[in-house]
Design a protein around this motif. Sequence first.
Motif, PDB file in Angstrom:
ATOM      1  N   ASN A 194       0.827  -1.214   0.000  1.00 35.83           N
ATOM      2  CA  ASN A 194       0.000   0.000   0.000  1.00 35.83           C
ATOM      3  C   ASN A 194       0.856   1.258   0.000  1.00 35.83           C
ATOM      4  OD1 ASN A 194      -2.487  -1.349  -0.012  1.00 35.83           O
ATOM      5  ND2 ASN A 194      -2.421  -1.658   2.222  1.00 35.83           N
ATOM      6  N   GLU A 195       1.976   1.228   0.712  1.00 37.20           N
ATOM      7  CA  GLU A 195       2.877   2.394   0.740  1.00 37.20           C
ATOM      8  C   GLU A 195       3.515   2.625  -0.629  1.00 37.20           C
ATOM      9  OE1 GLU A 195       6.882   3.901   3.121  1.00 37.20           O
ATOM     10  OE2 GLU A 195       5.719   2.203   3.890  1.00 37.20           O
ATOM     11  N   ARG A 218       0.963   4.317  -2.811  1.00 33.53           N
ATOM     12  CA  ARG A 218       0.863   5.749  -2.487  1.00 33.53           C
ATOM     13  C   ARG A 218       2.073   6.519  -3.003  1.00 33.53           C
ATOM     14  NH1 ARG A 218      -1.093   3.576   2.424  1.00 33.53           N
ATOM     15  NH2 ARG A 218       0.967   3.837   3.385  1.00 33.53           N
ATOM     16  N   TYR A 219       3.208   5.870  -3.062  1.00 38.20           N
ATOM     17  CA  TYR A 219       4.414   6.539  -3.563  1.00 38.20           C
ATOM     18  C   TYR A 219       4.310   6.863  -5.053  1.00 38.20           C
ATOM     19  CZ  TYR A 219       9.388   7.401  -4.371  1.00 38.20           C
ATOM     20  OH  TYR A 219      10.591   7.968  -4.724  1.00 38.20           O
TER      21      TYR A 219
END
Length: 936
Positions: A79-80, A83-84
């Motif tokens: 998920n990170e 988002r990146y």
Amino acid sequence: MKPYLLIIFLVLSGCISDLGKKSEKKMIIGFSQCTMVDEWRKAMVEEMKREIVFSRDYKIEFVLKDANDDNNRQISDINELVRYGIDLLIVSPNEAAQLTPVVEEVFNKGIPVIVIDRKINSPNYSAFIGADNLEIGKEAGYFAIEILRSKGKILEITGLKGSTPAIERAKGFHEIVDEYPKMFTSKVIEGAWLEEKTLKITDSLFRSFKDFNLIFAHNDFMAKAASKSARKYNIKPYIIGVDGMNTASGGVNMVINGFIDGTILYPTGGDKAIQVAVQILTGMPFEKNIVLNTYRIDNTNARTIWLQGLQLQDQQNKIDKQSNQLDNMLKLLNKRKILLILTYAIIILLMIIVVMIFISWKNKNRMNKVLDEKNKTISQQYKIITKQQNDSLNLLIVAEEAKETKLRLFTDLSHEFRTVVTLITNPIQDILRLTHDESVKTKLMVLQRSADRLTRLTDGILKFRNIDENKYHLTFFSANISQFVENTIKTFQEQANNKEIKLSSEIMQEIYAEFDLSVIEKVMYNLMSNAIKFTNKFGMISVSLRAESSKIQIKIMDTGIGIAKSELPYLFDRFYRVSNCLHSSDNNSIGIGLALCKELIQLHGGQIAVESIEYKGTTFYITIPQFHGLTSAEIERKSIDLNSISYESSNPLENGKTVLIVEDNPEVSNVISNVVSRYYKVITARDGMQGLNLAIKETPDLILSDILMPVMDGMQMCMEIKKHVATCHIPVILLTAIDSQEYEIKGFDIGADAYVTKPFNEYLLLSNIKNLIETRKKLKEYFCPSPLLRELLQTKNKSDRDFLIECLNSIYENIQDENYTLTSLAEKMNMSRSSLYRKIRAVTKLKPVNFIKKAKLNYAAKILLTNKNYTINEISWRSGFSDSKYFSKCFIQEFGAYPSDYAGKYGQTEHSIPEEPEQFNPVQNEQPKIRVLPGY
């Protein structure tokens, strides 16, 4: 013309800014790795990074996340990455069931997903890259059947339960093995792919469970752990692993070294993942399911694969090197392109300038005459300015010469003042020590304090100019300021009594502060002198000191002639003299005392103020900080009264120590000799040359020398002494009236052991002498443990001492030769055997064989003191003794202790000696290089 120039400039700027820009498509590739704990996972990442380097046509940003075998963490990492803003996700799922939803979510958002190594429970991904774990399991099954010959019990160590590789490898393995009725799995344990976890399980299991003939581990690291435990419990099963990495800690090397019997290659596919990612992001065709090839590795092909791996690594290194060279060449090419464009731009600009010059030429011709006239005027002005500069430079040179002359004069005056104070101070100290009359002692203490004051004034001569140049540095002491001010007041008691002035003080006891003694002393002496000078007979002077709010307040009040109110604002100006003091009987003031007081107090961080009523009296107020927030390293502790120090010595004259005093002033030489001769034998010299000759001839135990002397000064003499082989060991104390850090640093640089300024405190001087002589004595004992050899080397006969040193050095150079005899030594010394025998007997009173034996024992003692790693047998061999029992017997006779106890009894305490190599190897023929120096 100007608009055209602007257009050309803009065009050139655009060309230059666009130069070197490559048509690149930026790609952000995120990789969620289930774990980085083992070498196989690290190798996968390295292959990805290497492949990115090869993809030069694209600007790829690679973002790596390590889940550390944690499903929740891997979900968070994915998920990170989304988002990146990644363009593509590569994922190696920890467990299929838990990771499938988040991977599908990413894929449904339109982000391409490449699943590598481990599968998910869904077809919603862009591509899968990995070996066929089912086939790998089958190959392992065939391998097991071949090794066990279709009969045996199997211990299976699985990977992380729930991960697709573990499930598929187990399934493929059992599809083959279960077809053979005499082969069955006796136990299954979970190693979770980790070597450490597997090792703990197998160590515990193998204590009681040994009912198996073969171990099948789902990766090589778990196989290696099982191999370690099996060897520990003396179990010898066949071991099969999976991965087959061709690295130092990989499966191929395990097969070669016998940890496992075979492994199945499981390629990482890292490079292929980057290739497919580029194909996806650039719209090129790609395969959805890419199966990586695998094969069996055993002792028949492991070494060949290992050598091929080395060749591949060497080729890869060459490729990396060529890649770096290519990058450097591309950078150089871009720089040259920029330079070429700049060159074209400069040529065009030059052409434009030429055109402009041609157009402007006619106009400039008209102005040439005007410019010529102006040039003549400028030339004349330049000549005048040059002459003024030369005159100013000459004046500056003259000023510098005058300044240097003044400084030399100040230095010489300070030297002479200190010499005189030395002649005053030491007799006062002698009388103080001998007299018992308290009234005489009181007056002598006044003389003592005045002499100390004169010493500090000579220091002030050299430091006075530093105030104007902002170079005056304070030296803070932590001391009892109450006692310091009280002692200062006592100095003026006799002057006050002579004028029948009542001098009183109100001082709080035991006030400690951080202050510069010389600053406070100068200010107090100035103000107290003025108070006594301008107070009439039968007047009063009172001094008070108190501490309040971290401030020290000093008040000096008198009932003197006072100062007019109109003159108070100018009182602290330089060279200002109060009008009523002009009519005083003592009017020799030049008006700089109070100005200096103000500058010193302000430098100290304080303030000085004055109140006065004409014909009634004056009061001065001094306020300074009690503490300055300095570190302990910046503050000197002033708590020792030098007049109370005594020098302790146990009848040193019996030690026979000799001190050479080199001093050109006969009176000062007599004073120093009287102090030193009470404890040591003294010889004197008038100058450095005579001192050097005496040092070579007499070899004193210590040299005490002045610096400024005729013929040869103390610095030059010290250098010559330290250069000379016969005198370089003698400690040198420079005793001089020059209180300068420059001279002190220079003295230590040339080899001086101590630096004492005049006037000196005799106890401080004697302590320096005693400590240096004791230190040299300890060094002699340390570097020459044998008492007899040490005594022989201290002989005053230079030729005998040089002979002994040459003999010892020759013995030490051949120390490990047990057959080294008097004949060998005679050849080295260029003497006949009989002559050498007589010479050694005459000098040492020993038979040559005993002399050689004592030298070897001295060498052995030195090794024991400097290196504790050797055994007694090793030390015996290194010292030239073939029989360790004989060596121990001789050692006890010489030193009175066993070799094993000697280091503990006489071992190193203060000195740090470089140790010899830890490993003892007679083949290397290593030996410490010890040479005997004069004086040791």
